[in-house]
Motif scaffolding. Sequence first.
Motif, short mmCIF file in Angstrom:
data_model
loop_
_atom_site.label_atom_id
_atom_site.label_comp_id
_atom_site.label_asym_id
_atom_site.label_seq_id
_atom_site.Cartn_x
_atom_site.Cartn_y
_atom_site.Cartn_z
N GLY A 133 -5.39 7.08 1.03
CA GLY A 133 -6.11 5.83 1.20
C GLY A 133 -5.24 4.61 1.40
N SER A 134 -3.94 4.79 1.63
CA SER A 134 -3.11 3.58 1.84
C SER A 134 -2.96 3.31 3.31
CB SER A 134 -1.75 3.76 1.20
OG SER A 134 -1.04 4.80 1.81
N ALA B 206 -8.37 18.44 -3.76
CA ALA B 206 -7.55 18.91 -2.64
C ALA B 206 -6.21 18.19 -2.52
CB ALA B 206 -8.34 18.76 -1.34
N ASN B 207 -6.01 17.10 -3.24
CA ASN B 207 -4.74 16.38 -3.14
C ASN B 207 -3.79 16.67 -4.30
OD1 ASN B 207 -6.40 14.92 -4.91
ND2 ASN B 207 -5.36 13.00 -4.45
N GLY C 78 0.77 -1.23 0.00
CA GLY C 78 0.00 0.00 0.00
C GLY C 78 0.80 1.29 0.00
N ASP C 79 2.02 1.28 -0.52
CA ASP C 79 2.78 2.52 -0.60
C ASP C 79 2.05 3.53 -1.48
OD1 ASP C 79 4.78 1.41 0.90
OD2 ASP C 79 5.99 0.82 -0.83
N ILE C 80 2.17 4.81 -1.11
CA ILE C 80 1.61 5.83 -1.98
C ILE C 80 2.74 6.44 -2.79
CG2 ILE C 80 -0.31 6.34 -0.44
CD1 ILE C 80 1.17 8.93 0.32
N THR C 81 2.45 6.78 -4.01
CA THR C 81 3.45 7.36 -4.89
C THR C 81 2.91 8.66 -5.44
OG1 THR C 81 4.19 5.16 -5.52
CG2 THR C 81 4.82 6.97 -6.97
#
Length: 180
Positions: free
Chosen positions: A179-180, A120-121, A32-35
Amino acid sequence: MRLQPKVRSLWEESKLRVRVMRAALASCFWGGDITPVGRLYATKISADGRREDLGLVSTKLVTDAGVAFIVDAFQNITEVELFKFHASGTGTTAESAAQTALITEVATRTSGTTTEGASANIYRTVGTITYSGSFAITEHGVLSASSGGTLLDRSVFAAINVVSTDSIQFTYELTFPSGS
Protein backbone atom coordinates in the motif's frame (compact mmCIF):
# COMPACT_ATOMS: atom_id res chain seq x y z
CA MET A 1 11.83 -10.15 37.52
CA ARG A 2 10.70 -12.94 35.16
CA LEU A 3 7.46 -12.39 33.30
CA GLN A 4 5.03 -15.24 32.79
CA PRO A 5 4.87 -16.40 29.11
CA LYS A 6 1.42 -14.87 28.47
CA VAL A 7 2.39 -11.54 30.09
CA ARG A 8 5.69 -11.54 28.24
CA SER A 9 3.83 -12.23 24.98
CA LEU A 10 1.43 -9.33 25.61
CA TRP A 11 4.36 -7.07 26.49
CA GLU A 12 6.19 -8.03 23.28
CA GLU A 13 3.01 -7.51 21.24
CA SER A 14 2.58 -4.01 22.73
CA LYS A 15 6.20 -3.17 21.88
CA LEU A 16 5.53 -4.43 18.36
CA ARG A 17 2.44 -2.22 18.02
CA VAL A 18 4.53 0.81 19.00
CA ARG A 19 7.09 -0.11 16.30
CA VAL A 20 4.35 -0.55 13.71
CA MET A 21 2.81 2.82 14.64
CA ARG A 22 6.23 4.49 14.39
CA ALA A 23 6.75 2.91 10.96
CA ALA A 24 3.30 4.11 9.85
CA LEU A 25 4.03 7.66 11.02
CA ALA A 26 7.43 7.59 9.35
CA SER A 27 5.73 6.43 6.18
CA CYS A 28 3.37 9.41 6.29
CA PHE A 29 6.17 11.93 6.76
CA TRP A 30 9.04 10.42 4.77
CA GLY A 31 7.61 9.15 1.52
CA GLY A 32 5.78 5.88 2.18
CA ASP A 33 8.68 3.44 2.45
CA ILE A 34 7.66 -0.10 3.29
CA THR A 35 9.55 -1.95 5.98
CA PRO A 36 9.40 -5.71 6.26
CA VAL A 37 8.92 -6.84 9.86
CA GLY A 38 10.38 -10.08 11.22
CA ARG A 39 8.76 -11.77 14.21
CA LEU A 40 10.11 -14.77 16.08
CA TYR A 41 7.97 -17.07 18.24
CA ALA A 42 9.31 -19.96 20.32
CA THR A 43 8.01 -23.09 22.00
CA LYS A 44 10.31 -25.06 24.30
CA ILE A 45 9.80 -28.83 24.14
CA SER A 46 11.26 -30.72 27.10
CA ALA A 47 12.75 -34.19 26.68
CA ASP A 48 9.60 -35.67 28.28
CA GLY A 49 7.39 -33.97 25.65
CA ARG A 50 6.08 -31.07 27.76
CA ARG A 51 5.57 -27.95 25.65
CA GLU A 52 6.01 -24.40 26.94
CA ASP A 53 4.70 -21.75 24.55
CA LEU A 54 6.95 -18.72 25.00
CA GLY A 55 5.01 -16.62 22.51
CA LEU A 56 6.64 -13.73 20.66
CA VAL A 57 10.29 -13.60 21.76
CA SER A 58 11.68 -11.04 19.31
CA THR A 59 10.70 -8.47 16.71
CA LYS A 60 13.64 -7.14 14.83
CA LEU A 61 15.06 -6.31 11.47
CA VAL A 62 16.04 -7.95 8.22
CA THR A 63 19.78 -7.83 7.50
CA ASP A 64 21.45 -5.94 4.66
CA ALA A 65 22.66 -9.27 3.26
CA GLY A 66 19.12 -10.66 3.47
CA VAL A 67 17.72 -7.72 1.50
CA ALA A 68 20.46 -8.05 -1.15
CA PHE A 69 19.65 -11.77 -1.44
CA ILE A 70 15.94 -10.98 -1.97
CA VAL A 71 16.82 -8.42 -4.67
CA ASP A 72 19.04 -11.06 -6.34
CA ALA A 73 16.08 -13.47 -6.27
CA PHE A 74 13.98 -10.91 -8.20
CA GLN A 75 16.74 -11.04 -10.82
CA ASN A 76 16.64 -14.88 -10.82
CA ILE A 77 20.22 -15.05 -9.53
CA THR A 78 19.23 -17.02 -6.43
CA GLU A 79 16.12 -18.58 -4.90
CA VAL A 80 14.36 -16.75 -2.05
CA GLU A 81 12.73 -19.98 -0.82
CA LEU A 82 16.15 -21.04 0.48
CA PHE A 83 15.49 -18.87 3.57
CA LYS A 84 14.24 -21.80 5.64
CA PHE A 85 17.23 -22.89 7.71
CA HIS A 86 16.99 -22.19 11.45
CA ALA A 87 20.08 -21.70 13.61
CA SER A 88 20.40 -20.86 17.30
CA GLY A 89 23.13 -19.77 19.61
CA THR A 90 24.26 -18.20 22.84
CA GLY A 91 25.41 -14.79 21.59
CA THR A 92 23.98 -11.68 23.23
CA THR A 93 25.37 -8.93 20.98
CA ALA A 94 22.55 -6.62 19.86
CA GLU A 95 21.08 -7.13 16.40
CA SER A 96 22.49 -5.11 13.54
CA ALA A 97 21.49 -4.90 9.89
CA ALA A 98 25.17 -5.40 9.00
CA GLN A 99 25.43 -8.85 10.65
CA THR A 100 26.05 -11.86 8.43
CA ALA A 101 26.06 -14.70 10.99
CA LEU A 102 25.05 -15.62 14.52
CA ILE A 103 27.56 -14.60 17.18
CA THR A 104 27.89 -18.03 18.87
CA GLU A 105 26.00 -20.70 16.94
CA VAL A 106 25.33 -23.99 18.77
CA ALA A 107 23.51 -27.15 17.66
CA THR A 108 22.86 -28.32 14.13
CA ARG A 109 20.77 -26.13 11.87
CA THR A 110 17.41 -27.48 10.87
CA SER A 111 15.48 -27.06 7.65
CA GLY A 112 12.11 -25.54 8.45
CA THR A 113 8.81 -25.96 6.70
CA THR A 114 7.69 -22.92 4.72
CA THR A 115 4.13 -21.68 4.47
CA GLU A 116 2.09 -18.55 4.10
CA GLY A 117 1.23 -16.90 7.40
CA ALA A 118 -2.18 -15.61 8.47
CA SER A 119 -2.33 -13.50 5.30
CA ALA A 120 -0.80 -13.57 1.82
CA ASN A 121 1.87 -11.01 2.74
CA ILE A 122 3.44 -13.10 5.53
CA TYR A 123 6.21 -15.61 4.86
CA ARG A 124 6.48 -18.24 7.63
CA THR A 125 9.06 -20.90 8.32
CA VAL A 126 8.88 -23.29 11.28
CA GLY A 127 11.90 -25.30 12.43
CA THR A 128 12.64 -27.37 15.52
CA ILE A 129 16.19 -27.57 16.86
CA THR A 130 17.15 -30.37 19.29
CA TYR A 131 20.10 -29.82 21.61
CA SER A 132 22.81 -32.29 22.64
CA GLY A 133 23.97 -30.34 25.68
CA SER A 134 22.98 -27.66 28.17
CA PHE A 135 22.75 -24.12 26.77
CA ALA A 136 21.15 -20.75 27.47
CA ILE A 137 19.83 -20.05 23.97
CA THR A 138 19.69 -16.29 23.34
CA GLU A 139 19.86 -15.86 19.57
CA HIS A 140 18.20 -17.24 16.44
CA GLY A 141 18.78 -16.76 12.75
CA VAL A 142 17.06 -17.65 9.50
CA LEU A 143 19.61 -18.50 6.82
CA SER A 144 19.74 -19.67 3.22
CA ALA A 145 21.80 -22.86 3.78
CA SER A 146 22.43 -25.69 6.24
CA SER A 147 25.95 -24.29 6.78
CA GLY A 148 27.30 -20.88 5.83
CA GLY A 149 24.71 -19.15 3.67
CA THR A 150 23.12 -15.72 3.90
CA LEU A 151 21.58 -14.45 7.15
CA LEU A 152 18.08 -13.06 6.57
CA ASP A 153 17.28 -12.09 10.15
CA ARG A 154 19.02 -12.39 13.53
CA SER A 155 17.01 -12.16 16.74
CA VAL A 156 18.26 -11.80 20.31
CA PHE A 157 15.94 -12.65 23.22
CA ALA A 158 15.84 -13.58 26.91
CA ALA A 159 17.59 -16.90 27.59
CA ILE A 160 15.74 -20.13 26.92
CA ASN A 161 17.54 -22.75 29.00
CA VAL A 162 17.79 -26.21 27.45
CA VAL A 163 19.42 -29.47 28.45
CA SER A 164 20.38 -32.44 26.32
CA THR A 165 17.46 -33.71 24.15
CA ASP A 166 15.33 -30.61 24.79
CA SER A 167 14.10 -28.83 21.65
CA ILE A 168 12.94 -25.39 20.69
CA GLN A 169 10.40 -24.95 17.92
CA PHE A 170 11.01 -21.59 16.26
CA THR A 171 8.37 -19.91 14.10
CA TYR A 172 9.70 -17.02 12.06
CA GLU A 173 7.32 -14.72 10.19
CA LEU A 174 8.36 -12.01 7.78
CA THR A 175 5.59 -9.54 6.94
CA PHE A 176 5.76 -7.42 3.79
CA PRO A 177 3.36 -4.48 4.12
CA SER A 178 1.66 -3.25 0.98
CA GLY A 179 0.00 0.00 0.00
CA SER A 180 2.88 2.46 -0.24
